[in-house]
Design a protein around this motif. Sequence first.
Motif, PDB file in Angstrom:
ATOM      1  N   ASN A  72      49.356  40.706  59.908  1.00 44.29           N
ATOM      2  CA  ASN A  72      47.984  40.229  60.115  1.00 44.29           C
ATOM      3  C   ASN A  72      48.030  38.780  60.611  1.00 44.29           C
ATOM      4  N   PRO A  73      48.419  38.576  61.848  1.00 43.57           N
ATOM      5  CA  PRO A  73      48.656  37.217  62.356  1.00 43.57           C
ATOM      6  C   PRO A  73      47.411  36.357  62.488  1.00 43.57           C
ATOM      7  N   HIS A  74      46.215  36.953  62.380  1.00 43.76           N
ATOM      8  CA  HIS A  74      44.987  36.174  62.524  1.00 43.76           C
ATOM      9  C   HIS A  74      44.452  35.659  61.186  1.00 43.76           C
ATOM     10  N   VAL A  75      45.207  35.909  60.097  1.00 46.33           N
ATOM     11  CA  VAL A  75      44.821  35.392  58.778  1.00 46.33           C
ATOM     12  C   VAL A  75      45.715  34.211  58.427  1.00 46.33           C
ATOM     13  N   THR A  76      45.108  33.093  58.062  1.00 45.05           N
ATOM     14  CA  THR A  76      45.854  31.931  57.587  1.00 45.05           C
ATOM     15  C   THR A  76      45.568  31.728  56.104  1.00 45.05           C
ATOM     16  N   PHE A  77      46.476  31.050  55.410  1.00 44.86           N
ATOM     17  CA  PHE A  77      46.364  30.868  53.967  1.00 44.86           C
ATOM     18  C   PHE A  77      46.128  29.403  53.610  1.00 44.86           C
ATOM     19  N   ASP A  78      45.258  29.190  52.632  1.00 46.73           N
ATOM     20  CA  ASP A  78      45.041  27.878  52.021  1.00 46.73           C
ATOM     21  C   ASP A  78      45.216  28.110  50.523  1.00 46.73           C
ATOM     22  N   ILE A  79      46.339  27.652  49.949  1.00 52.66           N
ATOM     23  CA  ILE A  79      46.714  28.037  48.583  1.00 52.66           C
ATOM     24  C   ILE A  79      46.714  26.835  47.649  1.00 52.66           C
ATOM     25  N   ASP A  80      46.031  26.990  46.518  1.00 47.96           N
ATOM     26  CA  ASP A  80      45.997  25.976  45.464  1.00 47.96           C
ATOM     27  C   ASP A  80      46.961  26.394  44.358  1.00 47.96           C
ATOM     28  N   LEU A  81      47.891  25.505  44.007  1.00 44.87           N
ATOM     29  CA  LEU A  81      48.887  25.782  42.969  1.00 44.87           C
ATOM     30  C   LEU A  81      48.760  24.820  41.792  1.00 44.87           C
ATOM     31  N   SER A  82      47.597  24.217  41.640  1.00 43.46           N
ATOM     32  CA  SER A  82      47.443  23.156  40.635  1.00 43.46           C
ATOM     33  C   SER A  82      47.497  23.686  39.210  1.00 43.46           C
ATOM     34  N   GLY A  83      47.173  24.975  39.011  1.00 44.24           N
ATOM     35  CA  GLY A  83      47.152  25.521  37.667  1.00 44.24           C
ATOM     36  C   GLY A  83      45.902  25.174  36.882  1.00 44.24           C
ATOM     37  N   ARG A  84      44.978  24.430  37.492  1.00 43.35           N
ATOM     38  CA  ARG A  84      43.756  24.016  36.782  1.00 43.35           C
ATOM     39  C   ARG A  84      42.735  25.152  36.755  1.00 43.35           C
ATOM     40  N   LYS A  85      41.764  25.029  35.872  1.00 44.13           N
ATOM     41  CA  LYS A  85      40.652  25.973  35.842  1.00 44.13           C
ATOM     42  C   LYS A  85      39.768  25.698  37.051  1.00 44.13           C
ATOM     43  N   ILE A  86      39.407  26.757  37.763  1.00 39.70           N
ATOM     44  CA  ILE A  86      38.640  26.592  38.991  1.00 39.70           C
ATOM     45  C   ILE A  86      37.275  27.242  38.861  1.00 39.70           C
ATOM     46  N   ASN A  87      36.336  26.751  39.666  1.00 38.94           N
ATOM     47  CA  ASN A  87      35.044  27.404  39.838  1.00 38.94           C
ATOM     48  C   ASN A  87      35.083  28.079  41.207  1.00 38.94           C
ATOM     49  N   MET A  88      35.293  29.382  41.218  1.00 35.80           N
ATOM     50  CA  MET A  88      35.543  30.077  42.474  1.00 35.80           C
ATOM     51  C   MET A  88      34.363  29.979  43.434  1.00 35.80           C
ATOM     52  N   VAL A  89      33.149  30.086  42.897  1.00 38.06           N
ATOM     53  CA  VAL A  89      31.965  30.048  43.759  1.00 38.06           C
ATOM     54  C   VAL A  89      31.793  28.667  44.363  1.00 38.06           C
ATOM     55  N   GLU A  90      31.806  27.645  43.519  1.00 35.91           N
ATOM     56  CA  GLU A  90      31.547  26.288  44.000  1.00 35.91           C
ATOM     57  C   GLU A  90      32.651  25.796  44.932  1.00 35.91           C
ATOM     58  N   GLU A  91      33.893  26.207  44.674  1.00 37.62           N
ATOM     59  CA  GLU A  91      35.013  25.720  45.475  1.00 37.62           C
ATOM     60  C   GLU A  91      35.347  26.619  46.663  1.00 37.62           C
ATOM     61  N   GLY A  92      34.604  27.716  46.802  1.00 39.19           N
ATOM     62  CA  GLY A  92      34.831  28.591  47.945  1.00 39.19           C
ATOM     63  C   GLY A  92      36.163  29.311  47.913  1.00 39.19           C
ATOM     64  N   ILE A  93      36.667  29.633  46.702  1.00 39.54           N
ATOM     65  CA  ILE A  93      37.931  30.356  46.568  1.00 39.54           C
ATOM     66  C   ILE A  93      37.683  31.846  46.803  1.00 39.54           C
ATOM     67  N   ASP A  94      38.405  32.434  47.731  1.00 40.28           N
ATOM     68  CA  ASP A  94      38.254  33.858  48.018  1.00 40.28           C
ATOM     69  C   ASP A  94      38.931  34.726  46.971  1.00 40.28           C
ATOM     70  N   LEU A  95      40.079  34.263  46.480  1.00 43.61           N
ATOM     71  CA  LEU A  95      40.907  35.115  45.634  1.00 43.61           C
ATOM     72  C   LEU A  95      41.744  34.253  44.704  1.00 43.61           C
ATOM     73  N   ALA A  96      41.790  34.625  43.424  1.00 44.91           N
ATOM     74  CA  ALA A  96      42.655  33.948  42.458  1.00 44.91           C
ATOM     75  C   ALA A  96      43.588  34.982  41.843  1.00 44.91           C
ATOM     76  N   LEU A  97      44.868  34.648  41.733  1.00 46.05           N
ATOM     77  CA  LEU A  97      45.845  35.510  41.075  1.00 46.05           C
ATOM     78  C   LEU A  97      46.173  34.890  39.719  1.00 46.05           C
ATOM     79  N   ARG A  98      46.027  35.669  38.659  1.00 46.72           N
ATOM     80  CA  ARG A  98      46.192  35.147  37.304  1.00 46.72           C
ATOM     81  C   ARG A  98      46.859  36.181  36.408  1.00 46.72           C
ATOM     82  N   VAL A  99      47.605  35.699  35.396  1.00 50.58           N
ATOM     83  CA  VAL A  99      48.114  36.576  34.346  1.00 50.58           C
ATOM     84  C   VAL A  99      47.412  36.297  33.021  1.00 50.58           C
ATOM     85  N   ALA A 100      46.730  35.180  32.923  1.00 50.86           N
ATOM     86  CA  ALA A 100      45.986  34.844  31.714  1.00 50.86           C
ATOM     87  C   ALA A 100      44.732  34.105  32.147  1.00 50.86           C
TER      88      ALA A 100
END
Length: 299
Positions: free
Chosen positions: A119-147
């Motif tokens: 899928n060459p037309h998709v680019t990634f912007d990845i946050d690795l801070s480990g902090r609690k995020i507000n997905m709506v306010e920060e415009g996060i499309d997807l979060a991967l979590r185990v806890a």
Amino acid sequence: MMDTLLSLRVFAEVAEHKNFSAVAERLGLSPAMTTKHVKHIEARVGARLLNRNSRNVSLTEAGAQYLQTIRRVLDALSEAEAQLTTDSMSPRGTLKMSMPVWMSNPAFAKLLTTYNQQNPHVTFDIDLSGRKINMVEEGIDLALRVAFKLDEGLIARKLSEVTFQLVAAPAFLDSFGRPTNPANLNDAPLLAYSQVAADGRIRFGGEEGMDIKFRPILVSANESILHQAAIAGMGFAMLPNWAAQNDVKDGRLEPVLPTIAWPKLHIQAIYADRSYLPAKVRSFLDFLAGPDGFSSALE
């Protein structure tokens, strides 16, 4: 007369980028017109949606709720428009993600590479801070979590199971002693992941198992510092097999009581509750859950 649909797009862009000037340039509008579009939407709904001053722009509570709702409309409209083009089903755009620090490893980098090649037309912007995020306010499309604690308006999709193992540095074990049974670990120094074992309590043996009460000497939501402190010989750490396997192979870490059934957690994908998911999000989720995704990387 103001174009309400354009005003909605302008508001969503400003809410995500938190900058009127940048959005004005991005959309080819004047800063004054960008402000007028936002004011137009606020007048229509009868509520203040953005807090703004000379330095900062942030969503009000009403603004966050409104943004979550109109995203569904704007995303659905974008998809409908895309379906009229020859590449309608081709995922494209920036996929903004948040994920644990321990996923910053060769196996996950290989997953991203494989997906990008497909899928060459998709680019990634990845946050690795480990902090609690507000997905709506920060415009996060997807979060991967185990806890995590699932906030209202979000959906969790299980992708894969992750096995954890208790590890420590050989030099530390030479000094502390190599445990022969779980009782040897009570009050042992633990490098504790705050999202799972901030109090030092870890369950082994599955649902019918027992708890070990370690003594936390380092607590953090950032798995990287726990991992590095374990290698340095500071104490015991519970790490995903995926993150620890190379250090175990190369002798920097040793498995502790490897026959014990240590915790297993699911990697879950967290995303906004929408009737429509953008193609970039849907395709990446399907990729991670498919044969070339986590099931391959975690082998």
